[in-house]
Write an enzyme that holds these catalytic residues in place. Structure first.
Site, PDB file in Angstrom:
ATOM      1  N   GLU A 108       3.158  -5.409  12.257  1.00  0.00           N
ATOM      2  CA  GLU A 108       2.250  -4.277  12.060  1.00  0.00           C
ATOM      3  C   GLU A 108       1.148  -4.755  11.133  1.00  0.00           C
ATOM      4  O   GLU A 108       1.408  -4.991   9.952  1.00  0.00           O
ATOM      5  CB  GLU A 108       3.005  -3.111  11.417  1.00  0.00           C
ATOM      6  CG  GLU A 108       3.989  -2.436  12.343  1.00  0.00           C
ATOM      7  CD  GLU A 108       3.310  -1.876  13.571  1.00  0.00           C
ATOM      8  OE1 GLU A 108       3.814  -2.105  14.675  1.00  0.00           O
ATOM      9  OE2 GLU A 108       2.245  -1.268  13.428  1.00  0.00           O
TER      10      GLU A 108
ATOM     11  N   THR B 232      -3.441  -9.095   8.832  1.00  0.00           N
ATOM     12  CA  THR B 232      -3.478  -9.862  10.089  1.00  0.00           C
ATOM     13  C   THR B 232      -3.408 -11.355   9.826  1.00  0.00           C
ATOM     14  O   THR B 232      -2.705 -12.090  10.529  1.00  0.00           O
ATOM     15  CB  THR B 232      -4.749  -9.495  10.868  1.00  0.00           C
ATOM     16  OG1 THR B 232      -4.643  -8.113  11.258  1.00  0.00           O
ATOM     17  CG2 THR B 232      -4.929 -10.355  12.107  1.00  0.00           C
TER      18      THR B 232
ATOM     19  N   ASN C   3       0.808  -1.231   0.000  1.00  0.00           N
ATOM     20  CA  ASN C   3       0.000   0.000   0.000  1.00  0.00           C
ATOM     21  C   ASN C   3       0.835   1.272   0.000  1.00  0.00           C
ATOM     22  O   ASN C   3       0.519   2.241  -0.673  1.00  0.00           O
ATOM     23  CB  ASN C   3      -0.986  -0.016   1.166  1.00  0.00           C
ATOM     24  CG  ASN C   3      -0.281  -0.200   2.504  1.00  0.00           C
ATOM     25  OD1 ASN C   3       0.720  -0.893   2.620  1.00  0.00           O
ATOM     26  ND2 ASN C   3      -0.812   0.453   3.531  1.00  0.00           N
TER      27      ASN C   3
ATOM     28  N   GLU D 170       7.055  -0.027  16.652  1.00  0.00           N
ATOM     29  CA  GLU D 170       8.106   0.510  15.794  1.00  0.00           C
ATOM     30  C   GLU D 170       8.186   2.007  16.065  1.00  0.00           C
ATOM     31  O   GLU D 170       7.419   2.554  16.839  1.00  0.00           O
ATOM     32  CB  GLU D 170       7.750   0.218  14.332  1.00  0.00           C
ATOM     33  CG  GLU D 170       7.647  -1.284  14.076  1.00  0.00           C
ATOM     34  CD  GLU D 170       7.343  -1.626  12.631  1.00  0.00           C
ATOM     35  OE1 GLU D 170       6.828  -0.789  11.901  1.00  0.00           O
ATOM     36  OE2 GLU D 170       7.653  -2.764  12.235  1.00  0.00           O
TER      37      GLU D 170
ATOM     38  N   THR E 236      -1.918 -12.939   7.392  1.00  0.00           N
ATOM     39  CA  THR E 236      -0.511 -13.275   7.086  1.00  0.00           C
ATOM     40  C   THR E 236       0.353 -13.150   8.327  1.00  0.00           C
ATOM     41  O   THR E 236       1.238 -13.970   8.581  1.00  0.00           O
ATOM     42  CB  THR E 236       0.010 -12.368   5.972  1.00  0.00           C
ATOM     43  OG1 THR E 236      -0.849 -12.506   4.842  1.00  0.00           O
ATOM     44  CG2 THR E 236       1.429 -12.725   5.578  1.00  0.00           C
TER      45      THR E 236
ATOM     46  N   CYS F 124      -3.478   1.437   6.420  1.00  0.00           N
ATOM     47  CA  CYS F 124      -4.011   0.735   7.592  1.00  0.00           C
ATOM     48  C   CYS F 124      -4.481   1.703   8.669  1.00  0.00           C
ATOM     49  O   CYS F 124      -5.185   1.315   9.585  1.00  0.00           O
ATOM     50  CB  CYS F 124      -2.932  -0.167   8.175  1.00  0.00           C
ATOM     51  SG  CYS F 124      -1.415   0.703   8.526  1.00  0.00           S
TER      52      CYS F 124
ATOM     53  N   GLY G 258       1.713  -5.976   7.177  1.00  0.00           N
ATOM     54  CA  GLY G 258       0.831  -6.598   6.195  1.00  0.00           C
ATOM     55  C   GLY G 258      -0.485  -6.953   6.852  1.00  0.00           C
ATOM     56  O   GLY G 258      -0.858  -6.372   7.883  1.00  0.00           O
TER      57      GLY G 258
HETATM   58  O1  TXE Z   1      -1.049  -8.403   2.446  1.00  0.00           O
HETATM   59  P1  TXE Z   1      -0.126  -9.607   2.871  1.00  0.00           P
HETATM   60  P2  TXE Z   1      -1.868  -8.307   1.146  1.00  0.00           P
HETATM   61  C1  TXE Z   1      -4.291  -5.749   4.831  1.00  0.00           C
HETATM   62  C2  TXE Z   1      -5.383  -5.313   3.886  1.00  0.00           C
HETATM   63  C3  TXE Z   1      -5.187  -6.216   2.713  1.00  0.00           C
HETATM   64  C4  TXE Z   1      -4.803  -7.510   3.403  1.00  0.00           C
HETATM   65  C5  TXE Z   1      -4.047  -8.419   2.489  1.00  0.00           C
HETATM   66  O2  TXE Z   1      -6.647  -5.588   4.447  1.00  0.00           O
HETATM   67  O3  TXE Z   1      -6.379  -6.380   1.968  1.00  0.00           O
HETATM   68  O4  TXE Z   1      -3.939  -7.091   4.455  1.00  0.00           O
HETATM   69  O5  TXE Z   1      -3.148  -7.618   1.729  1.00  0.00           O
HETATM   70  C6  TXE Z   1       4.138 -11.157   2.241  1.00  0.00           C
HETATM   71  N1  TXE Z   1       5.141 -15.485   4.848  1.00  0.00           N
HETATM   72  N2  TXE Z   1      -3.098  -4.929   4.726  1.00  0.00           N
HETATM   73  O6  TXE Z   1      -2.265  -9.605   0.559  1.00  0.00           O
HETATM   74  O7  TXE Z   1      -0.520 -10.910   2.301  1.00  0.00           O
HETATM   75  C7  TXE Z   1       3.655 -10.604   0.924  1.00  0.00           C
HETATM   76  O8  TXE Z   1       4.388 -11.137  -0.148  1.00  0.00           O
HETATM   77  C8  TXE Z   1       5.869 -14.373   4.717  1.00  0.00           C
HETATM   78  C9  TXE Z   1      -2.809  -4.018   5.800  1.00  0.00           C
HETATM   79  O9  TXE Z   1      -1.048  -7.439   0.276  1.00  0.00           O
HETATM   80  O10 TXE Z   1      -0.083  -9.465   4.312  1.00  0.00           O
HETATM   81  C10 TXE Z   1       3.891  -9.117   1.119  1.00  0.00           C
HETATM   82  O11 TXE Z   1       5.250  -8.801   0.873  1.00  0.00           O
HETATM   83  N3  TXE Z   1       5.481 -13.296   3.982  1.00  0.00           N
HETATM   84  C11 TXE Z   1      -1.346  -3.673   5.820  1.00  0.00           C
HETATM   85  C12 TXE Z   1       3.568  -8.912   2.599  1.00  0.00           C
HETATM   86  O12 TXE Z   1       3.651 -10.208   3.190  1.00  0.00           O
HETATM   87  C13 TXE Z   1       4.284 -13.370   3.366  1.00  0.00           C
HETATM   88  C14 TXE Z   1      -0.842  -3.261   4.473  1.00  0.00           C
HETATM   89  C15 TXE Z   1       2.168  -8.363   2.837  1.00  0.00           C
HETATM   90  O13 TXE Z   1       1.289  -9.226   2.192  1.00  0.00           O
HETATM   91  C16 TXE Z   1       3.454 -14.510   3.455  1.00  0.00           C
HETATM   92  C17 TXE Z   1      -1.179  -4.261   3.495  1.00  0.00           C
HETATM   93  C18 TXE Z   1       3.939 -15.594   4.238  1.00  0.00           C
HETATM   94  N4  TXE Z   1       3.218 -16.717   4.380  1.00  0.00           N
HETATM   95  C19 TXE Z   1      -2.313  -5.061   3.632  1.00  0.00           C
HETATM   96  N5  TXE Z   1       2.315 -14.268   2.716  1.00  0.00           N
HETATM   97  C20 TXE Z   1      -0.987  -2.561   6.795  1.00  0.00           C
HETATM   98  N6  TXE Z   1      -1.002  -2.858   8.074  1.00  0.00           N
HETATM   99  O14 TXE Z   1      -0.667  -1.464   6.361  1.00  0.00           O
HETATM  100  C21 TXE Z   1       2.446 -13.021   2.210  1.00  0.00           C
HETATM  101  N7  TXE Z   1       3.622 -12.471   2.580  1.00  0.00           N
END
Ligand code: TXE
Length: 481
Positions: free
Chosen positions: A248, A228, A150, A461, A230, A282, A226
């Site tokens: 986070e 929750t 994002n 952080e 994940t 977020c 990322g």
């Molecule tokens: O995030 P992911 P996504 C929320 C928001 C979004 C949802 C999913 O609701 O719709 O999360 O978004 C890596 N082991 N936020 O799919 O999957 C992945 O490659 C290790 C809030 O984009 O969490 C990426 O680099 N790493 C958030 C990173 O994790 C893994 C901002 C984030 O991906 C993994 C973004 C694994 N098993 C989304 N699976 C905020 N807090 O700002 C994925 N990744």
């Protein structure tokens, strides 16, 4: 077609598999570059490089480490326009936002930690005349940093800067959805003279490359931003290995507006906190609660200003709402708008995918959407949508609105609008969120602890918290008698 490369041991190299994934320009809905489809072999190479570089980097005088990091920040400033354009093309956000928020904050993150590390202090405890105890902090080793799509460069640097400044070497993975600016940053690291192996960037899929980072035994601290879901997967792997974890995660943030607020300031800021970055931050306030006596006036004016937001080509200077980051994410957001209607919500404005003309005809655009008439405990008001969608609900008492605000599993941030000082403190104390803004939003002092409660994450952080996170601590007791 441009090929993004991994950055391992100071070189930009292809993935071992020599396989690549498509990288989309979401404003056009077209593939515009390729990203390495890396795997555990590439992560292992990166960890070996990080381990080999650790002794020199961790023992380098902090002034020297700081100077190299500050040079990277200066190069970000130099390439400001190029990085902002790349961020907008990769993420779909208006280029105006990449220029005002993303890229300036990426340079600020690096400067903040590069200078902060030079002033880091430790503590000592004098035990009468018998002993002196001092705390010795040393860089923990190889750190793993994983960032989301994002705010790509903003959050990528927010993760790697404290680790590097603390003297750790890093294996990092940006989101496979927005890899471009991290790739461009690695070129700047080479130009700045960052020693080889200090920063290693392995591009690829989360379950493949991200998972390999989490489970590698020689990566001992993980900093993740990322979703929750994940975050929980990462914790499940890292916790049994006793790794240090900073997570986070997501949010479903309340925006609480009392009738005595500064109306114009509240209105204009709430437009930003609702729809900045297409609602893909977020910290956005997606649940708006308005004191009943102000509800009609606020809602009418808020809808009018929402309708006036320019949605379209992110490269147009006037655009306020760009493209959502991917077709999959657009479908997720549209599915929540459909759910809101099924749950009894009334769409006051927006609710549909937008067909933009011209070069963006195939892009992923959704109208900024305002929904009323829902209960605080329906799925639309409980689950993170992460798009340009907000709900508005009236309330009568402080107790009632605190119950609404605290009713989700998240606890990341909250905004409170009131001119009543006692009430501002009272509600701030009552809201279960890690970050609270009173009469403002996203006003940041990087020294402050940053993080959420409940399902919004663990750890803090920002400031010394982040630098300490990347160190290990020992207490040395010297007996004097
Ligand atoms: O995030 P992911 P996504 C929320 C928001 C979004 C949802 C999913 O609701 O719709 O999360 O978004 C890596 N082991 N936020 O799919 O999957 C992945 O490659 C290790 C809030 O984009 O969490 C990426 O680099 N790493 C958030 C990173 O994790 C893994 C901002 C984030 O991906 C993994 C973004 C694994 N098993 C989304 N699976 C905020 N807090 O700002 C994925 N990744």
């Amino acid at each position: 077609m441009q090929k993004i490369l991994n950055y391992i041991d100071g070189s930009l190299i292809a993935p071992t598999s020599n396989q690549y994934l498509d990288n989309y320009n979401p404003a056009e809905g077209k593939i515009y570059s390729l990203i390495p489809d890396s795997d555990a072999t590439d992560v292992s190479k990166a960890v070996d490089a990080a381990k080999a570089a650790f002794l020199e980097w961790s023992t380098m005088p902090v002034e020297k480490r700081s100077a190299i990091l500050l040079k990277i920040a200066d190069l970000i400033d130099r390439d400001f326009e190029k990085l902002a354009l790349a961020e907008s093309i990769d993420n779909g956000k208006p280029v105006s936002q990449a220029k005002s928020l993303d890229i300036p904050r990426a340079a600020a993150n690096i400067r903040f930690y590069a200078t902060g590390a030079m002033h880091a202090a430790s503590e000592a405890h004098i035990t009468g005349v018998e002993a002196v105890n001092y705390t010795l902090r040393t860089p923990i080793g190889v750190a793993g940093c994983i960032s989301p799509w994002n705010l790509p460069l903003y959050l990528f640097t927010w993760k790697i800067a404290p680790a590097l400044a603390a003297g750790c070497t890093v294996v990092a993975k940006p989101s496979e959805i927005t890899p471009m600016t991290a790739f461009l940053l690695t070129q700047l690291c080479e130009e700045a003279g960052l020693p080889k192996g200090v920063l290693n960037v392995v591009h690829g899929l989360g379950p493949k490359v991200g998972q390999a980072i989490i489970e590698h035994p020689d990566i001992i601290a993980i900093s993740f931003t990322g979703g929750t879901v994940t975050g929980k997967k990462i914790a499940a792997t890292a916790a049994p290995m006793l790794k240090k974890l900073s997570l986070e995660l997501g949010g479903k943030n309340p925006n609480i507006i009392f009738a005595d607020c500064d109306f114009e300031l509240t209105l204009s800021t709430t437009i930003s906190s609702s729809f900045s970055n297409q609602g893909e931050i977020c910290l956005c306030g997606s649940r708006i609660f308005v004191e009943r006596s102000l509800f009609d006036q606020f809602t009418e004016e808020f809808v009018k200003r929402t309708k006036a937001l320019a949605i379209g080509d992110p490269l147009e200077p006037s655009t306020r709402i760009g493209a959502l980051v991917s077709e999959g994410h657009m479908k997720k957001v549209l599915s929540y708008i459909k759910l809101a209607k099924q749950e009894g919500g009334k769409i006051l404005t927006g609710g549909k995918q937008v067909a933009v003309s011209g070069r963006c005809a195939g892009g992923y655009f959704v109208e900024p959407t305002v929904i009323v008439g829902l209960n605080h405990d329906c799925r639309t008001n409980q689950e993170e949508i992460f798009g340009p969608v907000v709900t508005i609900q009236p309330f009568d008492t402080e107790e009632e609105v605190l119950g609404y605000a605290n009713s989700t599993t998240y606890g990341l941030s909250a905004t409170i609008w009131t001119e009543n000082l006692k009430r501002a403190h009272r509600i701030s104390a009552g809201v279960k969120s890690g970050i609270i803004w009173v009469n403002c939003w996203l006003f940041r002092d990087l020294r402050t602890p940053f993080g959420g409660m409940k399902q919004s994450g663990i750890g803090r952080e920002g400031g010394w918290d982040a630098l300490k996170f990347f160190t290990e601590t020992k207490n040395v007791c010297i007996k004097l008698s």
